[in-house]
Design a protein around this motif. Structure first.
Motif, short mmCIF file in Angstrom:
data_model
loop_
_atom_site.label_atom_id
_atom_site.label_comp_id
_atom_site.label_asym_id
_atom_site.label_seq_id
_atom_site.Cartn_x
_atom_site.Cartn_y
_atom_site.Cartn_z
N LYS A 218 0.83 -1.20 0.00
CA LYS A 218 0.00 0.00 0.00
C LYS A 218 0.88 1.26 0.00
O LYS A 218 0.58 2.22 -0.70
CB LYS A 218 -0.95 0.01 1.18
CG LYS A 218 -1.94 1.15 1.10
CD LYS A 218 -3.05 1.04 2.09
CE LYS A 218 -4.04 2.19 1.88
NZ LYS A 218 -5.02 2.26 2.94
N ALA B 234 -8.63 -3.27 8.17
CA ALA B 234 -9.28 -1.97 8.12
C ALA B 234 -9.04 -1.25 9.45
O ALA B 234 -8.75 -1.89 10.47
CB ALA B 234 -10.78 -2.16 7.88
N LYS C 103 -12.92 -8.58 2.17
CA LYS C 103 -12.92 -7.26 1.53
C LYS C 103 -13.39 -6.18 2.50
O LYS C 103 -12.84 -5.09 2.54
CB LYS C 103 -13.80 -7.29 0.28
CG LYS C 103 -13.90 -5.94 -0.42
CD LYS C 103 -14.68 -6.02 -1.71
CE LYS C 103 -16.13 -6.22 -1.44
NZ LYS C 103 -16.96 -6.11 -2.66
N ALA D 198 -8.04 -2.84 4.55
CA ALA D 198 -7.67 -1.48 4.18
C ALA D 198 -6.99 -1.43 2.82
O ALA D 198 -6.45 -0.40 2.44
CB ALA D 198 -6.74 -0.90 5.25
N GLN E 132 -9.34 -0.30 -2.79
CA GLN E 132 -8.58 0.63 -1.96
C GLN E 132 -7.11 0.75 -2.39
O GLN E 132 -6.52 1.82 -2.26
CB GLN E 132 -8.68 0.22 -0.49
CG GLN E 132 -10.10 0.36 0.04
CD GLN E 132 -10.21 -0.02 1.49
OE1 GLN E 132 -9.88 0.76 2.36
NE2 GLN E 132 -10.64 -1.26 1.72
N ALA F 239 -7.17 3.11 -5.35
CA ALA F 239 -7.38 4.48 -4.89
C ALA F 239 -6.10 5.04 -4.29
O ALA F 239 -5.77 6.23 -4.50
CB ALA F 239 -8.52 4.53 -3.86
N ALA F 240 -5.36 4.23 -3.58
CA ALA F 240 -4.09 4.68 -2.97
C ALA F 240 -3.07 5.04 -4.03
O ALA F 240 -2.20 5.88 -3.80
CB ALA F 240 -3.54 3.60 -2.04
#
Length: 189
Positions: A111, A139, A169, A173, A178, A181-182
């Protein structure tokens, strides 16, 4: 001519089908379609799953032939004993199906790699079976121990893989878009 026993025929059919699906056969043509030579920035490879390390090695072979090897970097998490040597992509092994600390650390780093990308960069995600268990980034408000307990309970309940992944899911996180999006504003494939 003597006919082969049905088991041998089925084994030959299975081996023939498997041989055309191996990463070293399918990754290169798939990468060619991405037009990554036009990318100005970095080509960052991330991945998770039992076949992801072999897929990463196939990407490296493709990148050498395409003249893009020096722009390649990345991190892949695979199941213990499924690593394949790579030069520019780091391979981390972790637990499957119940996640462990190694999977948590790898997912955290994946991430962070995505969050560090810019508009000229491309994030290529190599996901295979087992990827959901191996990308163990809880998360907010949850811990690895929570995810381990839920996974163990789901396994004991007889939940299908689709049901397990739906739950995973919502406890993640990094899953469910996600990671993409990151990586914004980078291109994600």
């Amino acid at each position: 001519m003597t006919a082969l026993p049905p088991r041998d025929v089925l084994n030959q059919v299975f081996q023939a089908a498997l041989s055309v699906c191996l990463p070293d056969k399918i990754i290169g043509p798939a990468m060619d379609r991405l037009n990554l030579g036009q990318t100005k920035g970095r080509i960052v490879i991330t991945g998770a799953g039992k076949a992801s390390a072999a897929m990463g090695a196939a990407v490296e072979a493709w990148a050498k032939d395409a003249g893009l090897f020096d722009r390649l970097e990345g991190l892949i998490v695979t199941r213990y004993d499924h690593a394949v040597p790579c030069e520019r992509i780091e391979i981390v092994e972790a637990s499957h199906p119940v996640p462990d600390e190694a999977g948590l650390e790898a997912a955290t780093r994946i991430k962070a790699l995505a969050e560090g990308l810019g508009v000229d960069d491309v994030l290529v995600c190599l996901i295979s079976g087992g990827g959901s268990a191996l990308l163990a980034l809880p998360a907010p408000g949850l811990t690895l121990e929570h995810k381990q307990a839920v996974t163990s309970d789901l396994l004991k309940s007889g939940a299908t893989i689709g049901e397990m992944n739906a739950v995973r899911k919502h406890l993640s996180a990094i899953k469910g878009g996600q990671l993409a999006a990151a990586a914004a504003p980078a291109r994600v494939v």
